[in-house]
Design an enzyme around this catalytic site. Structure first.
Site, mmCIF file in Angstrom:
data_model
loop_
_atom_site.group_PDB
_atom_site.id
_atom_site.type_symbol
_atom_site.label_atom_id
_atom_site.label_comp_id
_atom_site.label_asym_id
_atom_site.label_seq_id
_atom_site.Cartn_x
_atom_site.Cartn_y
_atom_site.Cartn_z
ATOM 1 C CE LYS A 182 -4.104 -1.864 2.350
ATOM 2 N NZ LYS A 182 -4.986 -1.748 3.543
ATOM 3 C CG PHE A 183 -0.252 4.168 1.488
ATOM 4 C CD1 PHE A 183 -1.351 4.880 1.039
ATOM 5 C CD2 PHE A 183 -0.393 3.382 2.632
ATOM 6 C CE1 PHE A 183 -2.564 4.827 1.718
ATOM 7 C CE2 PHE A 183 -1.602 3.329 3.308
ATOM 8 C CZ PHE A 183 -2.699 4.050 2.847
ATOM 9 N NE ARG A 184 2.422 4.768 -7.001
ATOM 10 C CZ ARG A 184 2.292 3.932 -8.022
ATOM 11 N NH1 ARG A 184 3.139 2.924 -8.151
ATOM 12 N NH2 ARG A 184 1.334 4.083 -8.915
ATOM 13 C CG LEU A 185 4.866 2.570 2.037
ATOM 14 C CD1 LEU A 185 4.440 2.508 3.501
ATOM 15 C CD2 LEU A 185 5.946 3.637 1.846
ATOM 16 C CG HIS A 186 6.001 -0.979 -4.325
ATOM 17 N ND1 HIS A 186 4.662 -1.174 -4.098
ATOM 18 C CD2 HIS A 186 6.079 -0.024 -5.293
ATOM 19 C CE1 HIS A 186 3.955 -0.393 -4.892
ATOM 20 N NE2 HIS A 186 4.799 0.327 -5.622
#
Length: 207
Positions: A182-186
């Site tokens: 989520k939220f590009r916290l890959h």
């Protein structure tokens, strides 16, 4: 930290690939073995296309690898023969995961190429043998006529494998696993090794 927040584990990258690939085969609606294959000319001009993975794991070659088959007289085949390095990308949209692989290429044996070619449906054998892949085609009927001529010449049994239809094994020096968060916290973990006989090292990467 719960399971959804934990990092991609430190493990054997071939074993992790097998785990993710198994989940992709259960989840992806079409061709979970599809992968983008990137090649380049000796002077660095790149090209990319989709091919199908036909073998993988630590049992392939001296250090494990990933196998695909192609017409070696195609554009990708000519680029491979001129520059025996390539990159692969698996993107499994339904799982929101991808795997990037880079390494060197070697050609499979004639026996391996024969075995896989004749494991394909007969119509696929005909289609491949009739095709001058990547070459200009003046009219589609020309290709269909060549298919019909081969079917007439070989009415039963397997079609002889053209000598230029072969396979390649990519022996990886880098394998990177990517998982969406989520939220590009890959989540990214990269495995590297200096040579096929060497041990893997690994590191997390910033997304």
């Amino acid at each position: 930290m719960n399971e959804a927040q934990s990092a991609i584990p430190v493990t054997d990258p071939f074993a992790l690939f097998e785990e993710w690939f198994g989940e992709a085969k259960a989840a992806e609606p079409n061709d979970p073995n599809a992968m983008a294959l990137a090649t380049a000319t000796p002077d660095g001009r790149p090209s990319v296309r989709m091919v199908l993975l036909k073998g993988h794991g630590s049992q392939w070659g001296e250090g494990g690898g990933f196998v695909f088959y192609t017409n070696a007289q195609s554009r990708k085949g000519e680029e491979i023969r001129a520059n025996m390095q390539a990159a692969l990308l698996f993107h499994w949209k339904s799982l929101r995961r991808q795997i990037r692989i880079e390494g060197t290429l070697t050609e499979v044996s004639s026996e391996q190429a024969d075995s896989y070619f004749h494991s394909r449906p007969r119509a696929s054998q005909v289609g491949s043998a009739a095709s001058d892949q990547s070459r200009p085609l003046p009219d589609r009927q020309v290709y269909l006529d060549r298919v019909a001529a081969l079917e007439e010449r070989f009415p039963e049994g397997d079609i002889p494998r053209p000598p230029h239809w072969t396979g390649f094994l990519l022996t990886p020096h880098t394998i990177e696993f990517w998982r969406d968060r989520k939220f590009r916290l890959h989540d990214r973990r990269q495995f590297t090794r200096p040579g096929a006989k060497e041990a893997w090292s690994d590191t997390l990467l910033y997304p």
